[in-house]
Design a protein around this motif. Structure first.
Motif, short mmCIF file in Angstrom:
data_model
loop_
_atom_site.label_atom_id
_atom_site.label_comp_id
_atom_site.label_asym_id
_atom_site.label_seq_id
_atom_site.Cartn_x
_atom_site.Cartn_y
_atom_site.Cartn_z
N LYS A 186 -10.57 87.48 40.56
CA LYS A 186 -9.48 86.50 40.49
C LYS A 186 -8.57 86.60 41.71
N ASP A 187 -8.39 87.82 42.25
CA ASP A 187 -7.56 87.97 43.45
C ASP A 187 -8.21 87.29 44.65
N CYS A 188 -9.53 87.41 44.75
CA CYS A 188 -10.26 86.73 45.84
C CYS A 188 -10.07 85.22 45.74
N ALA A 189 -10.09 84.71 44.50
CA ALA A 189 -9.94 83.27 44.29
C ALA A 189 -8.57 82.77 44.74
N LEU A 190 -7.58 83.65 44.68
CA LEU A 190 -6.23 83.24 45.07
C LEU A 190 -5.98 83.38 46.56
N VAL A 191 -6.83 84.15 47.25
CA VAL A 191 -6.58 84.43 48.67
C VAL A 191 -7.72 83.87 49.54
N GLU A 192 -8.79 84.67 49.69
CA GLU A 192 -9.86 84.29 50.62
C GLU A 192 -10.55 82.99 50.22
N ASP A 195 -9.21 77.65 48.76
CA ASP A 195 -9.54 76.23 48.86
C ASP A 195 -11.00 75.94 48.51
N HIS A 196 -11.69 76.93 47.94
CA HIS A 196 -13.11 76.75 47.62
C HIS A 196 -13.29 76.31 46.17
N GLN A 197 -14.50 75.85 45.88
CA GLN A 197 -14.85 75.54 44.49
C GLN A 197 -15.44 76.78 43.84
N TYR A 198 -14.93 77.14 42.66
CA TYR A 198 -15.47 78.32 41.97
C TYR A 198 -15.33 78.11 40.47
#
Length: 766
Positions: A186-192, A195-198
Motif C-alpha cells: 500500500k505504501d508503494c501505491a501511494l508513492v512510486e 499515478d498507476h493502475q493497480y
C-alpha cells in the motif's frame, strides 16, 4: 500394478528445482531471468559483465544474453515459490534434529519436544503451544504444519505464506500494479505507483492466470509443431543419406567393371558425392539442431509456465507472469522466423545425383567419367510472362522460369545455378537482373531497362542454354500510345448527368468514387462504371455535403471526403454510411481549415489534408491532429494556395501541387522539404498543375500541364525525374479534355480523369 514415484524421488525433483546451477547450493534470494532460469542473487551479481556501458548477464543454462535495468540484479523478479521451497527443505533438515530444537514459544521449559512449525511466528512449537495456537482467537489464523507433515508433500501446501515488500519490509504485498506488472504494497501505491493502475491481488489474479494459460496454449501448439518439424527434418536427413549411399553403390558397381581405367576417377567421384551429400546434410542437421534447441526452450517455458499456473501462489504468478509472457512472445516470434527456413526441408530436389554411362561409354570417356547434376535435361523447362517479350523504359518488368527434369517433375536449384545476361543492343549496356526463388520450382526474374529499343537476354542453367535462348525483348516508351484510345461516361443511374467533377479515387475492389461539386454529392461507380450508390447532401445531421472536393480511400475501403465549404473531412463506410468527421471549424489553428482541397493517406494510415487557404498541409491520425508543414511564400517548403496531394509509399515521399506558383514540391513523410519541380535541370515547364496521382510503378501523373497544353494530362518518371509524355487538348471531343481535375490509375493501368467544366469521366486505355 504400476505406482507413481516414491517420496524420496519426489523430494529429489523438488531439490533439483532449488539448487543454483552456478554455486550448486540451495538458492538464496532466487532471481528469475527473462529466459525463466532461476539463480541466487549473489551468483548473478558475480556474473554481471559490462558491454557498451550496459550491465549484461549471460544465462549459464541457455546462454541467452540479458541486459539489466538500472536496478541491476535487484530489478529482476523474485521467484517466491522457489524461495519458499528452500525454506521448506531447510525446515525439514531442522525437523530431523527435533531432539535439539526447542519450542520458540516456551523455550525456557527444558525437554519440550517440538510438535509443529508456525509460518507466521517463524518458530517451532511444542505440543502444548501448538494446542494454544489452535484455541486462541488471535492465533487461530496462523499457518501451522506438524513435524510429521514437514517430511511429506503436505508441507508444500504452505509455501504461499505472506510476502513482504522489499522497499517497505514491514508491509505485505497485497496489490498488483497493472501498469508495471509488479507486486506492490500500500505504501508503494501511494508513492512510486501513485499515478498507476493497480488492484488487489485476489481481484486480478484469476484474470492474469487465464491470460497466462491462453498464452501457454499458443506456445504449446508451436512446441508440438516444432516436434513434428524435427521428425520431418530427421526423415529428410535419412533420405539424403540413403540417396548418397545409393549413388555410391552405383558408382562402385560401375567402376568395378573397368577398375583398371577408372580407379582414379572412382575415388574422385566418391569424394565428390560425399562432399555433395555433406553440403545437403549440414544445413538440415543444423536446422534439426536449431529445432531441437527451440523445442527444449519451449518445453522449459511450458513446464515453468504450467508449474506457475498450477501453483497456489498468487504472488508468484503475478510476480513472474509478465516475464513468462515476454518469453512466450519471444519463442513464438522465433518460431515464426523459423518458418522462413522450411525450404531447407526439400534437399532431395536440390542434391546432385549421379548419372552413369554404360560400360562401352565408360571405355570411351573414362577420363571424364561421371557428373553430378540437378537437371539431366532442360527440354521440359518452361518460360513465360510479358517481361520475356516486351518491357517499358524505367518500369520494372518480370518473367518466370520453371525448371523441370526429364520426368517432368519440378526441380529447385540455388539461384546461382541460373545465369542471366541482358544487354541493350543499341547501347551495349548490360542490365542487372534479379532472380527470386519462389520455392516451387519457379523463379521470378525482374529487371528495369533504361533505354528504348531492342534488347537480348540469354539464360543458362548449370551451364546449359535454356531452350529458345537468347530471347529478343522490345523495350518501349511507357504510355507511348496513351491518349489514343478512350471512352467517356457522362451520366449515371437513370440518366442523371454529372455536374462539375473535382476529385476521384479507387479502392481495393475497383470501386470509383468521384466528388460532384454541382450536385453536392459523391458518386460511387463499380469497376464496370455502373452506379453503385450516391452519397448526397441530404441534410441529415453529420452527413450533409456542401462542396465536396478531395476524396481518398483508406486501406479498409472507408472513404474520406474533404468539404471545402464546411472546412472539414467526413468519413463514410464502403456502403456510404456516415461514420465520423474531423475539422468543421474555419480558422488557422491546429486542426482547423480554411478552403481545404486535396487529401491523401500514407501506408501508416496517416491522413494528409491540403489546407489551401492557410497555405499548409496538416496531418491527422484517426481524426487527431499530428503535425503540419508549409507556410505562405514562394521559397522552399512554402506554398501559394496548394491544391492537391499524392503519396509515393515506396519512396516515402509526399508530392504537393503548388498551382499558383506552377510547380510541384516533394517532402518526406514527416513534412521535411526535399525538392521542387521544375528545378534548374528540368526542361519542361509546368502550368497550373491541378491534381496529382501515382501509378503502381511510382510514375507521376498530373492534370493541367505542361505550359503549352494546360488542358492535358502529363506523365513523369518516378519522383518526377523525367518528362515522359502528355496527352489531351482543350475541347469536349473524344480523348480531349476540358479542365481536367481529379485523376486516378486503375489496377489494369487505365487512367481515369474527371473534368470540371467538361462534366464527364474519361477512361484512357493503355
Amino acid at each position: 500394478m504400476a505406482t507413481g514415484p516414491g517420496k524420496e524421488e519426489q523430494w529429489q525433483k523438488v531439490r533439483e528445482q532449488i539448487v543454483c546451477a552456478i554455486c550448486l547450493d540451495l538458492l538464496k534470494d532466487p532471481k528469475t531471468l527473462p529466459c525463466l532460469h532461476t539463480y541466487c542473487k549473489i551468483c548473478l551479481n558475480n556474473s554481471v559483465t559490462i558491454a557498451r556501458d550496459k550491465k549484461v548477464i549471460v544465462c549459464p543454462t541457455c546462454r541467452k544474453s540479458v541486459t539489466l535495468t538500472d536496478n541491476g540484479v535487484g530489478g529482476l523478479p523474485t521467484n517466491f515459490t522457489i524461495a519458499n521451497l528452500v525454506e521448506v527443505v531447510d525446515l525439514q533438515e531442522q525437523a530431523t534434529k527435533s531432539e535439539d530444537v526447542k519450542c520458540g514459544s516456551c523455550s525456557e521449559v527444558s525437554g519440550s519436544k517440538i510438535s509443529a512449525f508456525c509460518y507466521n511466528c517463524k518458530e517451532f512449537l511444542c505440543l502444548d503451544c501448538t494446542k494454544s495456537h489452535q484455541k486462541m482467537k488471535t492465533l487461530q489464523h496462523h499457518n501451522c504444519v506438524s513435524v510429521e507433515d514437514l517430511n511429506t508433500f503436505k508441507s508444500l501446501a504452505h509455501v504461499t505464506k505472506p510476502q513482504f515488500c522489499s522497499n517497505h519490509p514491514e508491509k505485505k504485498l497485497k496489490l498488483f500494479c497493472l501498469t508495471c506488472h509488479v507486486l506492490i504494497c500500500k505504501d508503494c501505491a501511494l508513492v512510486e505507483h501513485r499515478d498507476h493502475q493497480y488492484n488487489f491481488i485476489n481481484n486480478v489474479c484469476e484474470t492474469e492466470r487465464k491470460a497466462l494459460s491462453a498464452a501457454l496454449k499458443s506456445l504449446e501448439v508451436n512446441s508440438h509443431a516444432i516436434t513434428e518439424k524435427i521428425t520431418v527434418a530427421s526423415k529428410e536427413r535419412k533420405k539424403i543419406q540413403n540417396q548418397s549411399e545409393l549413388d555410391i553403390c552405383k558408382l562402385k558397381h560401375s567402376v568395378e567393371e573397368a577398375i583398371a581405367m577408372l580407379t582414379a576417377r572412382k575415388e574422385s567421384l566418391e569424394a565428390e558425392v560425399n562432399r555433395n551429400a555433406q553440403v545437403a546434410i549440414d544445413p538440415v542437421q543444423f536446422y534439426e539442431g536449431s529445432l531441437t534447441d527451440m523445442e527444449r526452450q519451449m518445453k522449459d517455458c511450458l513446464k515453468f509456465g504450467m508449474d506457475l499456473v498450477q501453483q497456489p501462489s498468487d504472488h508468484n504468478l503475478l510476480a513472474l507472469k509478465q516475464q513468462v509472457m515476454l518469453r512466450i512472445e519471444e519463442l513464438n516470434n522465433e518460431y515464426e522466423e523459423n518458418l522462413q527456413h522450411q525450404s531447407i526441408l526439400k534437399p532431395l530436389l536440390e542434391i546432385k545425383k549421379i548419372t552413369l554411362p554404360d560400360v562401352d561409354t565408360v571405355k570411351r570417356f573414362c577420363l571424364s567419367f561421371g557428373e553430378l547434376r540437378v537437371l539431366d535435361s532442360l527440354n521440359n523447362c518452361q518460360i513465360g510472362g510479358q517481361g520475356i517479350l516486351r518491357a517499358y523504359k524505367s518500369k520494372e518488368a518480370h518473367f518466370t522460369v520453371m525448371l523441370k527434369n526429364s520426368e517432368d517433375k519440378k526441380v529447385i536449384v540455388p539461384p546461382s545455378y541460373i545465369v542471366i545476361h541482358l544487354i541493350c543492343l543499341t547501347s551495349n549496356n548490360v542490365i542487372d537482373c534479379q532472380i527470386t526463388n519462389m520455392s516451387d520450382g519457379s523463379y521470378d526474374i525482374s529487371y528495369t531497362p533504361v533505354n528504348i529499343g531492342k534488347h537480348q537476354i540469354s539464360i543458362t542453367v548449370e551451364g546449359i542454354p535454356f531452350p529458345g535462348s537468347p530471347f529478343d525483348i522490345d523495350v518501349l516508351q511507357p504510355y507511348a500510345s496513351i491518349g489514343l484510345k478512350c471512352r467517356e461516361v457522362k451520366e449515371y443511374g437513370d440518366g442523371q448527368r454529372f455536374g462539375e467533377l473535382w476529385g476521384v479515387t479507387i479502392n481495393s475492389v475497383g470501386d470509383i468514387a468521384m466528388s460532384d461539386t454541382t450536385n453536392k454529392c459523391i458518386i460511387v461507380l463499380n469497376r464496370a462504371y455502373q452506379l453503385k450508390h450516391v452519397i448526397s447532401g441530404d441534410g441529415k445531421a453529420g452527413s450533409e455535403l456542401k462542396y465536396p472536393l478531395g476524396v481518398a480511400y483508406t486501406n479498409d475501403n472507408t472513404l474520406l471526403v474533404v468539404d471545402g465549404y464546411q472546412s472539414k473531412v467526413q468519413e463514410f463506410s464502403a456502403e456510404g454510411e456516415h461514420m465520423s468527421e474531423f475539422g468543421g471549424s474555419r480558422g488557422s489553428e491546429d486542426g482547423q481549415f480554411f478552403k481545404p482541397s486535396g487529401i491523401a493517406i500514407d501506408k501508416r494510415n496517416v491522413v494528409y489534408v491540403v489546407d489551401k487557404g492557410n497555405h499548409r498541409i496538416q496531418a491527422f491520425t484517426k481524426g487527431v491532429f499530428q503535425f503540419k508543414f508549409g507556410s505562405k511564400g514562394s521559397g522552399k517548403g512554402q506554398f501559394e494556395e496548394p491544391y492537391d496531394i499524392a503519396i509515393d509509399n515506396s519512396a516515402e515521399q509526399i508530392f504537393v501541387t503548388d498551382r499558383k506558383l506552377n510547380r510541384v514540391q516533394a517532402f518526406n513523410l514527416h513534412g521535411n522539404f526535399i525538392t521542387f519541380y521544375p528545378n534548374h535541370e528540368d526542361h519542361v515547364a509546368l502550368k497550373c498543375p491541378n491534381c496529382i496521382t501515382m501509378d503502381t510503378d511510382s510514375f507521376v501523373l498530373l492534370t493541367g500541364c505542361p505550359s503549352e497544353k494546360a488542358h492535358c494530362v502529363s506523365i513523369f518518371s518516378p519522383q518526377l525525374g523525367q518528362f515522359v509524355t502528355s496527352f489531351g487538348s482543350k475541347s469536349d471531343g473524344n480523348c480531349q479534355l476540358n479542365w481536367p481535375f481529379g485523376i486516378a490509375v486503375a489496377k489494369n493501368g487505365d487512367i481515369i480523369v474527371v473534368e470540371y467544366q467538361g462534366r464527364r469521366v474519361q477512361i484512357f486505355e493503355l
